[in-house]
Scaffold this motif. Structure first.
Motif, PDB file in Angstrom:
ATOM      1  N   LEU A   1     131.429  44.678  75.412  1.00 36.88           N
ATOM      2  CA  LEU A   1     131.172  44.500  76.841  1.00 36.88           C
ATOM      3  C   LEU A   1     132.503  44.232  77.525  1.00 36.88           C
ATOM      4  O   LEU A   1     133.213  43.287  77.166  1.00 36.88           O
ATOM      5  CB  LEU A   1     130.194  43.346  77.085  1.00 36.88           C
ATOM      6  CG  LEU A   1     129.824  43.088  78.544  1.00 36.88           C
ATOM      7  CD1 LEU A   1     129.164  44.313  79.189  1.00 36.88           C
ATOM      8  CD2 LEU A   1     128.903  41.871  78.649  1.00 36.88           C
ATOM      9  N   MET A   2     132.822  45.081  78.482  1.00 36.76           N
ATOM     10  CA  MET A   2     134.091  44.985  79.193  1.00 36.76           C
ATOM     11  C   MET A   2     133.834  44.876  80.685  1.00 36.76           C
ATOM     12  O   MET A   2     132.950  45.562  81.208  1.00 36.76           O
ATOM     13  CB  MET A   2     134.955  46.218  78.908  1.00 36.76           C
ATOM     14  CG  MET A   2     135.363  46.338  77.454  1.00 36.76           C
ATOM     15  SD  MET A   2     135.758  48.040  76.961  1.00 36.76           S
ATOM     16  CE  MET A   2     134.118  48.681  76.664  1.00 36.76           C
ATOM     17  N   ALA A   3     134.583  44.019  81.337  1.00 32.42           N
ATOM     18  CA  ALA A   3     134.508  43.868  82.787  1.00 32.42           C
ATOM     19  C   ALA A   3     135.854  44.284  83.369  1.00 32.42           C
ATOM     20  O   ALA A   3     136.895  43.751  82.981  1.00 32.42           O
ATOM     21  CB  ALA A   3     134.200  42.414  83.160  1.00 32.42           C
TER      22      ALA A   3
ATOM     23  N   CYS B   1     129.787  42.360  70.475  1.00 38.59           N
ATOM     24  CA  CYS B   1     128.537  41.964  69.838  1.00 38.59           C
ATOM     25  C   CYS B   1     128.577  42.488  68.414  1.00 38.59           C
ATOM     26  O   CYS B   1     128.579  43.701  68.189  1.00 38.59           O
ATOM     27  CB  CYS B   1     127.340  42.518  70.598  1.00 38.59           C
ATOM     28  SG  CYS B   1     125.768  42.157  69.779  1.00 38.59           S
ATOM     29  N   VAL B   2     128.617  41.562  67.462  1.00 35.73           N
ATOM     30  CA  VAL B   2     128.663  41.910  66.046  1.00 35.73           C
ATOM     31  C   VAL B   2     127.222  41.979  65.530  1.00 35.73           C
ATOM     32  O   VAL B   2     126.468  41.016  65.697  1.00 35.73           O
ATOM     33  CB  VAL B   2     129.479  40.864  65.248  1.00 35.73           C
ATOM     34  CG1 VAL B   2     129.604  41.278  63.791  1.00 35.73           C
ATOM     35  CG2 VAL B   2     130.860  40.654  65.875  1.00 35.73           C
ATOM     36  N   PRO B   3     126.817  43.102  64.937  1.00 37.29           N
ATOM     37  CA  PRO B   3     125.438  43.242  64.477  1.00 37.29           C
ATOM     38  C   PRO B   3     125.070  42.222  63.397  1.00 37.29           C
ATOM     39  O   PRO B   3     125.941  41.738  62.663  1.00 37.29           O
ATOM     40  CB  PRO B   3     125.389  44.660  63.883  1.00 37.29           C
ATOM     41  CG  PRO B   3     126.585  45.363  64.396  1.00 37.29           C
ATOM     42  CD  PRO B   3     127.615  44.308  64.667  1.00 37.29           C
ATOM     43  N   PRO B   4     123.774  41.932  63.271  1.00 36.23           N
ATOM     44  CA  PRO B   4     123.327  41.051  62.188  1.00 36.23           C
ATOM     45  C   PRO B   4     123.765  41.618  60.836  1.00 36.23           C
ATOM     46  O   PRO B   4     123.753  42.838  60.626  1.00 36.23           O
ATOM     47  CB  PRO B   4     121.790  41.088  62.302  1.00 36.23           C
ATOM     48  CG  PRO B   4     121.486  41.674  63.635  1.00 36.23           C
ATOM     49  CD  PRO B   4     122.672  42.458  64.070  1.00 36.23           C
TER      50      PRO B   4
ATOM     51  N   GLY C   1     131.580  37.611  69.885  1.00 36.58           N
ATOM     52  CA  GLY C   1     132.904  37.155  69.501  1.00 36.58           C
ATOM     53  C   GLY C   1     133.998  37.758  70.347  1.00 36.58           C
ATOM     54  O   GLY C   1     133.754  38.640  71.166  1.00 36.58           O
ATOM     55  N   ARG C   2     135.214  37.260  70.101  1.00 32.66           N
ATOM     56  CA  ARG C   2     136.397  37.690  70.848  1.00 32.66           C
ATOM     57  C   ARG C   2     136.138  37.579  72.359  1.00 32.66           C
ATOM     58  O   ARG C   2     136.577  38.410  73.144  1.00 32.66           O
ATOM     59  CB  ARG C   2     136.812  39.120  70.487  1.00 32.66           C
ATOM     60  CG  ARG C   2     137.109  39.373  69.015  1.00 32.66           C
ATOM     61  CD  ARG C   2     138.305  38.582  68.504  1.00 32.66           C
ATOM     62  NE  ARG C   2     138.812  39.093  67.253  1.00 32.66           N
ATOM     63  CZ  ARG C   2     138.500  38.598  66.050  1.00 32.66           C
ATOM     64  NH1 ARG C   2     137.680  37.567  65.951  1.00 32.66           N
ATOM     65  NH2 ARG C   2     139.039  39.109  64.964  1.00 32.66           N
ATOM     66  N   VAL C   3     135.410  36.534  72.731  1.00 31.05           N
ATOM     67  CA  VAL C   3     135.053  36.315  74.140  1.00 31.05           C
ATOM     68  C   VAL C   3     136.307  35.879  74.882  1.00 31.05           C
ATOM     69  O   VAL C   3     136.933  34.886  74.520  1.00 31.05           O
ATOM     70  CB  VAL C   3     133.948  35.237  74.264  1.00 31.05           C
ATOM     71  CG1 VAL C   3     133.584  35.006  75.716  1.00 31.05           C
ATOM     72  CG2 VAL C   3     132.726  35.620  73.434  1.00 31.05           C
ATOM     73  N   LEU C   4     136.664  36.623  75.923  1.00 31.72           N
ATOM     74  CA  LEU C   4     137.871  36.256  76.660  1.00 31.72           C
ATOM     75  C   LEU C   4     137.741  36.555  78.145  1.00 31.72           C
ATOM     76  O   LEU C   4     137.008  37.444  78.556  1.00 31.72           O
ATOM     77  CB  LEU C   4     139.103  36.963  76.088  1.00 31.72           C
ATOM     78  CG  LEU C   4     139.253  38.474  76.247  1.00 31.72           C
ATOM     79  CD1 LEU C   4     139.825  38.842  77.616  1.00 31.72           C
ATOM     80  CD2 LEU C   4     140.162  39.012  75.166  1.00 31.72           C
ATOM     81  N   THR C   5     138.451  35.776  78.896  1.00 32.75           N
ATOM     82  CA  THR C   5     138.705  36.025  80.310  1.00 32.75           C
ATOM     83  C   THR C   5     140.215  36.122  80.444  1.00 32.75           C
ATOM     84  O   THR C   5     140.942  35.257  79.942  1.00 32.75           O
ATOM     85  CB  THR C   5     138.178  34.874  81.192  1.00 32.75           C
ATOM     86  OG1 THR C   5     136.773  34.748  80.979  1.00 32.75           O
ATOM     87  CG2 THR C   5     138.446  35.130  82.660  1.00 32.75           C
TER      88      THR C   5
ATOM     89  N   LYS D   1     125.438  38.505  81.139  1.00 32.97           N
ATOM     90  CA  LYS D   1     125.164  39.935  80.940  1.00 32.97           C
ATOM     91  C   LYS D   1     125.022  40.263  79.454  1.00 32.97           C
ATOM     92  O   LYS D   1     124.179  41.072  79.063  1.00 32.97           O
ATOM     93  CB  LYS D   1     126.279  40.786  81.547  1.00 32.97           C
ATOM     94  CG  LYS D   1     126.253  40.821  83.058  1.00 32.97           C
ATOM     95  CD  LYS D   1     126.953  42.040  83.573  1.00 32.97           C
ATOM     96  CE  LYS D   1     126.851  42.153  85.074  1.00 32.97           C
ATOM     97  NZ  LYS D   1     125.521  42.444  85.556  1.00 32.97           N
ATOM     98  N   ALA D   2     125.857  39.662  78.624  1.00 35.06           N
ATOM     99  CA  ALA D   2     125.911  40.015  77.204  1.00 35.06           C
ATOM    100  C   ALA D   2     124.646  39.635  76.444  1.00 35.06           C
ATOM    101  O   ALA D   2     124.181  40.410  75.594  1.00 35.06           O
ATOM    102  CB  ALA D   2     127.118  39.354  76.547  1.00 35.06           C
TER     103      ALA D   2
END
Length: 150
Positions: A49-51, A67-70, A80-84, A100-101
């Motif tokens: 997901l990119m903004a 989003c890493v699959p189960p 993961g790798r959640v960033l602003t 959104k995610a």
């Protein structure tokens, strides 16, 4: 105005992916002075997901997560790798990113919960999205983390 992209790895344009990696390096390695293997082999299996926002006439990445699959990292799916990015901090885009995610990830992997490895100081932030702490703090690459589930 924010342009949102929710894409599988193979669908991300090369220049967009380059910008994602550049910003992941900037935030997680340079700003946090943390040497770790960001390229961990998970990205090709993930949705991203990119903004994007126009800043000074240039399309600029302002927030991102994967989003890493189960079954890839945890039994549950993971964000993961959640960033602003520095240019967008304090704008609320991080909250919008999570809002959104979560439904996008749930639609992609119905019936699966989430498990995240969060930086410990972000416990309250993630708690606002229904995540709860399930481990004591642990050191990961020199930064205290906790596992949280939803």
């Amino acid at each position: 105005m924010i342009e949102w992209q929710w894409l599988a790895f193979d669908d991300i344009p090369r220049l967009d992916w380059y910008e994602v990696l550049l910003q992941r390096q900037q935030v997680f390695i340079l700003e946090q002075t943390c040497l770790y293997p960001d390229i961990d082999g998970c990205d090709p299996q993930c949705h991203h997901l990119m903004a994007w926002r126009e800043i000074d006439g240039k399309r600029t990445l302002v927030a991102y997560l994967r989003c890493v699959p189960p079954g890839v990292k945890f039994d549950e799916m993971s964000l993961g790798r959640v960033l602003t990015t520095q240019a967008a901090r304090g704008s609320g885009i991080g909250r919008e990113l999570l809002a959104k995610a979560i439904p996008l990830a749930e639609a992609l992997h119905p019936g699966h919960g989430f498990r995240i490895g969060a930086q410990a100081h972000l416990e309250k932030f993630y708690g606002g999205y229904g995540f709860r702490k399930v481990t004591e703090p642990y050191d990961e690459d020199g930064i205290l983390h906790i596992d949280m589930v939803r």
